[in-house]
Design a protein around this motif. Structure first.
Motif, PDB file in Angstrom:
ATOM      1  N   PHE A  48       0.870  -1.176   0.000  1.00  0.00           N
ATOM      2  CA  PHE A  48       0.000   0.000   0.000  1.00  0.00           C
ATOM      3  C   PHE A  48       0.902   1.219   0.000  1.00  0.00           C
ATOM      4  O   PHE A  48       1.705   1.400   0.902  1.00  0.00           O
ATOM      5  CB  PHE A  48      -0.915  -0.001   1.225  1.00  0.00           C
ATOM      6  CG  PHE A  48      -1.801   1.205   1.300  1.00  0.00           C
ATOM      7  CD1 PHE A  48      -2.882   1.331   0.454  1.00  0.00           C
ATOM      8  CD2 PHE A  48      -1.535   2.221   2.203  1.00  0.00           C
ATOM      9  CE1 PHE A  48      -3.699   2.445   0.511  1.00  0.00           C
ATOM     10  CE2 PHE A  48      -2.340   3.328   2.266  1.00  0.00           C
ATOM     11  CZ  PHE A  48      -3.431   3.442   1.417  1.00  0.00           C
ATOM     12  N   VAL A  49       0.770   2.047  -1.039  1.00  0.00           N
ATOM     13  CA  VAL A  49       1.611   3.228  -1.182  1.00  0.00           C
ATOM     14  C   VAL A  49       0.716   4.449  -1.232  1.00  0.00           C
ATOM     15  O   VAL A  49      -0.261   4.483  -1.982  1.00  0.00           O
ATOM     16  CB  VAL A  49       2.463   3.153  -2.466  1.00  0.00           C
ATOM     17  CG1 VAL A  49       3.327   4.384  -2.610  1.00  0.00           C
ATOM     18  CG2 VAL A  49       3.306   1.903  -2.474  1.00  0.00           C
ATOM     19  N   THR A  50       1.025   5.432  -0.411  1.00  0.00           N
ATOM     20  CA  THR A  50       0.270   6.680  -0.418  1.00  0.00           C
ATOM     21  C   THR A  50       1.216   7.829  -0.101  1.00  0.00           C
ATOM     22  O   THR A  50       2.348   7.614   0.308  1.00  0.00           O
ATOM     23  CB  THR A  50      -0.895   6.640   0.582  1.00  0.00           C
ATOM     24  OG1 THR A  50      -1.694   7.804   0.388  1.00  0.00           O
ATOM     25  CG2 THR A  50      -0.405   6.572   2.006  1.00  0.00           C
ATOM     26  N   SER A  51       0.724   9.012  -0.287  1.00  0.00           N
ATOM     27  CA  SER A  51       1.505  10.193   0.020  1.00  0.00           C
ATOM     28  C   SER A  51       0.699  11.082   0.953  1.00  0.00           C
ATOM     29  O   SER A  51      -0.302  11.669   0.527  1.00  0.00           O
ATOM     30  CB  SER A  51       1.851  10.959  -1.250  1.00  0.00           C
ATOM     31  OG  SER A  51       2.478  12.167  -0.912  1.00  0.00           O
ATOM     32  N   PRO A  52       1.116  11.180   2.211  1.00  0.00           N
ATOM     33  CA  PRO A  52       0.405  12.074   3.131  1.00  0.00           C
ATOM     34  C   PRO A  52       0.402  13.522   2.653  1.00  0.00           C
ATOM     35  O   PRO A  52      -0.574  14.240   2.854  1.00  0.00           O
ATOM     36  CB  PRO A  52       1.186  11.935   4.439  1.00  0.00           C
ATOM     37  CG  PRO A  52       1.904  10.640   4.330  1.00  0.00           C
ATOM     38  CD  PRO A  52       2.174  10.439   2.874  1.00  0.00           C
ATOM     39  N   LEU A  53       1.455  13.927   1.982  1.00  0.00           N
ATOM     40  CA  LEU A  53       1.528  15.291   1.454  1.00  0.00           C
ATOM     41  C   LEU A  53       0.458  15.512   0.392  1.00  0.00           C
ATOM     42  O   LEU A  53      -0.256  16.517   0.410  1.00  0.00           O
ATOM     43  CB  LEU A  53       2.922  15.547   0.877  1.00  0.00           C
ATOM     44  CG  LEU A  53       3.164  16.929   0.298  1.00  0.00           C
ATOM     45  CD1 LEU A  53       3.108  17.980   1.402  1.00  0.00           C
ATOM     46  CD2 LEU A  53       4.495  16.976  -0.401  1.00  0.00           C
ATOM     47  N   LEU A  54       0.296  14.571  -0.527  1.00  0.00           N
ATOM     48  CA  LEU A  54      -0.710  14.722  -1.573  1.00  0.00           C
ATOM     49  C   LEU A  54      -2.128  14.613  -1.030  1.00  0.00           C
ATOM     50  O   LEU A  54      -3.034  15.286  -1.517  1.00  0.00           O
ATOM     51  CB  LEU A  54      -0.486  13.684  -2.670  1.00  0.00           C
ATOM     52  CG  LEU A  54       0.703  13.938  -3.565  1.00  0.00           C
ATOM     53  CD1 LEU A  54       0.863  12.807  -4.570  1.00  0.00           C
ATOM     54  CD2 LEU A  54       0.561  15.253  -4.281  1.00  0.00           C
ATOM     55  N   ILE A  55      -2.339  13.787  -0.026  1.00  0.00           N
ATOM     56  CA  ILE A  55      -3.659  13.699   0.593  1.00  0.00           C
ATOM     57  C   ILE A  55      -4.018  15.034   1.229  1.00  0.00           C
ATOM     58  O   ILE A  55      -5.136  15.537   1.073  1.00  0.00           O
ATOM     59  CB  ILE A  55      -3.711  12.551   1.622  1.00  0.00           C
ATOM     60  CG1 ILE A  55      -3.631  11.206   0.912  1.00  0.00           C
ATOM     61  CG2 ILE A  55      -4.978  12.633   2.464  1.00  0.00           C
ATOM     62  CD1 ILE A  55      -3.474  10.032   1.835  1.00  0.00           C
ATOM     63  N   GLY A  56      -3.065  15.625   1.930  1.00  0.00           N
ATOM     64  CA  GLY A  56      -3.305  16.921   2.555  1.00  0.00           C
ATOM     65  C   GLY A  56      -3.552  18.021   1.543  1.00  0.00           C
ATOM     66  O   GLY A  56      -4.464  18.839   1.702  1.00  0.00           O
TER      67      GLY A  56
END
Length: 69
Positions: A48-56
């Protein structure tokens, strides 16, 4: 084109890049990338790969869009 359409297109392209990121993670060491930029969760062959910066940033842009409307 509407600015929200450009944002959606950009987020789709970033999402496609994140789909290929686990495949690259098997070949390239991604542990040097900061966790606030890319968060990778691995468990029993599941990636599972995500970006907290992009979500914010996307949440902020949606909030600003609705406040400006």
């Amino acid at each position: 084109m509407h600015p929200l359409t450009w944002l959606g297109t950009a987020l789709i392209l970033v999402g496609v890049a994140f789909v290929f990121l686990p495949i690259l993670g098997k070949v390239i060491d991604l542990s040097r990338i900061p966790s606030w930029l890319i968060f990778i969760y691995r468990s029993n062959g599941f990636y599972f790969v995500t970006s907290p910066l992009l979500i914010g940033l996307s949440a902020l842009s949606v909030i600003l869009y609705f406040l400006m409307k």
